[in-house]
Design an enzyme around this catalytic site. Structure first.
Site, PDB file in Angstrom:
ATOM      1  N   SER A  33       1.075  -1.370  -0.007  1.00 35.26           N
ATOM      2  CA  SER A  33       0.143   0.288  -0.082  1.00 35.26           C
ATOM      3  C   SER A  33       0.647   1.080  -0.389  1.00 35.26           C
ATOM      4  O   SER A  33       1.794   1.089   0.373  1.00 35.26           O
ATOM      5  CB  SER A  33      -0.960  -0.154   1.072  1.00 35.26           C
ATOM      6  OG  SER A  33      -1.574   0.735   0.966  1.00 35.26           O
ATOM      7  N   SER A  35       1.494   5.448  -2.077  1.00 37.01           N
ATOM      8  CA  SER A  35       2.245   6.104  -3.375  1.00 37.01           C
ATOM      9  C   SER A  35       2.692   5.518  -3.745  1.00 37.01           C
ATOM     10  O   SER A  35       2.655   5.718  -5.319  1.00 37.01           O
ATOM     11  CB  SER A  35       2.015   7.262  -2.743  1.00 37.01           C
ATOM     12  OG  SER A  35       3.549   7.324  -2.458  1.00 37.01           O
ATOM     13  N   ASP A  86       5.866  -4.376  -2.812  1.00 37.82           N
ATOM     14  CA  ASP A  86       5.564  -3.006  -1.929  1.00 37.82           C
ATOM     15  C   ASP A  86       6.494  -1.948  -1.568  1.00 37.82           C
ATOM     16  O   ASP A  86       7.856  -2.053  -1.155  1.00 37.82           O
ATOM     17  CB  ASP A  86       5.031  -3.464  -0.208  1.00 37.82           C
ATOM     18  CG  ASP A  86       4.564  -2.296   0.588  1.00 37.82           C
ATOM     19  OD1 ASP A  86       4.196  -1.733   0.224  1.00 37.82           O
ATOM     20  OD2 ASP A  86       3.768  -3.002   1.648  1.00 37.82           O
ATOM     21  N   GLY A  87       6.296  -0.814  -0.647  1.00 33.23           N
ATOM     22  CA  GLY A  87       6.673   0.474  -0.196  1.00 33.23           C
ATOM     23  C   GLY A  87       7.435   0.644   1.139  1.00 33.23           C
ATOM     24  O   GLY A  87       7.491  -0.579   1.172  1.00 33.23           O
ATOM     25  N   ALA A  88       8.258   1.555   1.048  1.00 31.30           N
ATOM     26  CA  ALA A  88       8.367   1.633   2.837  1.00 31.30           C
ATOM     27  C   ALA A  88       9.272   3.095   3.338  1.00 31.30           C
ATOM     28  O   ALA A  88       9.227   3.940   2.646  1.00 31.30           O
ATOM     29  CB  ALA A  88       9.967   0.865   3.259  1.00 31.30           C
ATOM     30  N   LYS A  99       7.959   0.553   8.584  1.00 28.60           N
ATOM     31  CA  LYS A  99       6.761   0.829   7.544  1.00 28.60           C
ATOM     32  C   LYS A  99       5.368   0.959   7.702  1.00 28.60           C
ATOM     33  O   LYS A  99       5.492   1.401   9.611  1.00 28.60           O
ATOM     34  CB  LYS A  99       6.214  -0.960   6.585  1.00 28.60           C
ATOM     35  CG  LYS A  99       7.489  -0.816   5.320  1.00 28.60           C
ATOM     36  CD  LYS A  99       6.673  -2.936   4.641  1.00 28.60           C
ATOM     37  CE  LYS A  99       5.623  -2.281   4.406  1.00 28.60           C
ATOM     38  NZ  LYS A  99       5.016  -1.056   3.598  1.00 28.60           N
ATOM     39  N   GLY A 100       4.323   1.389   7.418  1.00 33.16           N
ATOM     40  CA  GLY A 100       2.949   2.029   8.251  1.00 33.16           C
ATOM     41  C   GLY A 100       2.621   3.310   8.269  1.00 33.16           C
ATOM     42  O   GLY A 100       1.920   3.627   8.824  1.00 33.16           O
ATOM     43  N   GLY A 102       0.877   4.960   5.584  1.00 36.93           N
ATOM     44  CA  GLY A 102      -0.073   4.743   5.490  1.00 36.93           C
ATOM     45  C   GLY A 102      -1.402   3.734   6.165  1.00 36.93           C
ATOM     46  O   GLY A 102      -2.487   3.657   6.017  1.00 36.93           O
ATOM     47  N   GLU A 108       0.118  -5.698   5.888  1.00 38.60           N
ATOM     48  CA  GLU A 108       1.539  -5.599   4.892  1.00 38.60           C
ATOM     49  C   GLU A 108       2.691  -6.956   5.044  1.00 38.60           C
ATOM     50  O   GLU A 108       3.085  -7.513   4.527  1.00 38.60           O
ATOM     51  CB  GLU A 108       1.963  -4.176   4.634  1.00 38.60           C
ATOM     52  CG  GLU A 108       1.692  -3.317   3.822  1.00 38.60           C
ATOM     53  CD  GLU A 108       1.985  -2.034   3.854  1.00 38.60           C
ATOM     54  OE1 GLU A 108       1.468  -1.013   3.198  1.00 38.60           O
ATOM     55  OE2 GLU A 108       2.458  -1.581   5.290  1.00 38.60           O
TER      56      GLU A 108
HETATM   57  C1  5RP Z   1       1.614   1.162   4.127  1.00 38.66           C
HETATM   58  C2  5RP Z   1       3.634   1.684   4.386  1.00 38.66           C
HETATM   59  C3  5RP Z   1       4.296   2.521   3.180  1.00 38.66           C
HETATM   60  O1  5RP Z   1       4.383   1.161   1.786  1.00 38.66           O
HETATM   61  C4  5RP Z   1       4.825   3.247   3.194  1.00 38.66           C
HETATM   62  O2  5RP Z   1       4.277   4.039   3.768  1.00 38.66           O
HETATM   63  C5  5RP Z   1       6.019   3.963   1.764  1.00 38.66           C
HETATM   64  O3  5RP Z   1       4.718   5.196   1.136  1.00 38.66           O
HETATM   65  P1  5RP Z   1       5.027   5.301   0.145  1.00 38.66           P
HETATM   66  O4  5RP Z   1       5.478   4.527  -1.232  1.00 38.66           O
HETATM   67  O5  5RP Z   1       3.403   6.725  -0.314  1.00 38.66           O
HETATM   68  O6  5RP Z   1       6.006   6.986   0.254  1.00 38.66           O
HETATM   69  O7  5RP Z   1       4.038   1.106   4.413  1.00 38.66           O
HETATM   70  O8  5RP Z   1       2.065   1.096   4.983  1.00 38.66           O
END
Ligand code: 5RP
Length: 224
Positions: A33, A35, A86-88, A99-100, A102, A108
């Site tokens: 989850s 952006s 996934d992102g971080a 993470k988290g 979002g 996740e």
């Molecule tokens: C969501 C996450 C996202 O991977 C983390 O917040 C990075 O988000 P973005 O790609 O918007 O910078 O852990 O729970």
């Protein structure tokens, strides 16, 4: 109307585009989850060979995946996933992560744990030598908020509730600063052992296997 992207947003797209090369034909894909992931989902939906199905970590990712024409299946139906993307918020050279940001950390972490491979996609600002500048998100059962905050204070952390936010699982998020990250595996386990903690955003037991870092160029790292 045209919108100009920030450098960071452009780098998130570059990382997501590069991650497509890790998608194997015919395999169910796990998706986190945020952006960066949103861009990944859009690119995946437009790819010539779409995966047969995806497992998603949040209602937000589900909506984007549906719009992108991807088929969503529950984790309970597939049980194991070959590759998770996934992102971080932060990632270090051992590929441990915070993470988290979002608020989707629990699902996740579940999907990441159920996946054989974890590909993390970040813009260069997320690559850090030591974790801990980004406040650590912790998902907590609302009934236990005060107790959990007290236990975290005893560990040296200061917790702040993230407004009125309620997670997809019906819980609250507290963001914690001041913890010692010198033993990430130990800290993750200690936090998980506090009654009322559903999950914490430290991903050390299940680190990423590969990190794609988009700066001026794309770098691909495996654990140091
Ligand atoms: C969501 C996450 C996202 O991977 C983390 O917040 C990075 O988000 P973005 O790609 O918007 O910078 O852990 O729970």
């Amino acid at each position: 109307m045209t919108t100009s992207l920030s450098l960071q947003d452009q780098r998130k797209i570059n990382a997501a585009r590069h991650a497509l090369s890790f998608v194997d034909a015919g395999q169910v894909v796990g998706i986190g989850s945020g952006s960066t992931v949103a861009r990944f989902i859009e690119l995946l939906g437009a790819a010539p060979a779409k995966p047969p199905a995806v497992v998603v970590a949040s209602a937000q990712s589900e909506a984007i995946a549906l719009k992108a024409g991807l088929k969503i299946v529950p984790l309970n139906d597939v049980r194991r996933i070959d590759c998770y993307f996934d992102g971080a918020d932060e990632i270090d050279p051992s590929l441990a992560m915070i993470k988290g940001g979002g608020a989707a950390l629990t699902r996740e972490k579940i999907i990441a744990s159920a996946s054989k491979r974890f590909i993390c996609m970040v813009d260069g600002s997320k690559w850090v030598s030591t974790l801990g500048a980004f406040p650590l998100p912790v998902e907590v059962v609302p009934f236990a908020e005060a107790y959990v905050c007290d236990r975290i204070a005893a560990l040296g952390g200061a917790a702040k509730r993230r407004g009125e936010l309620i997670t997809d699982n019906g819980n609250i998020i507290i963001d914690v600063v001041g913890l010692n990250f010198s033993d990430c595996d130990g800290l993750e386990a200690t936090l998980n052992n506090i009654a009322g903690v559903v999950c914490n955003g430290l991903f050390a037991a299940r680190r990423a296997d590969v990190c794609i870092i988009a700066g001026d160029q794309i770098e691909t790292r495996t654990a140091a």
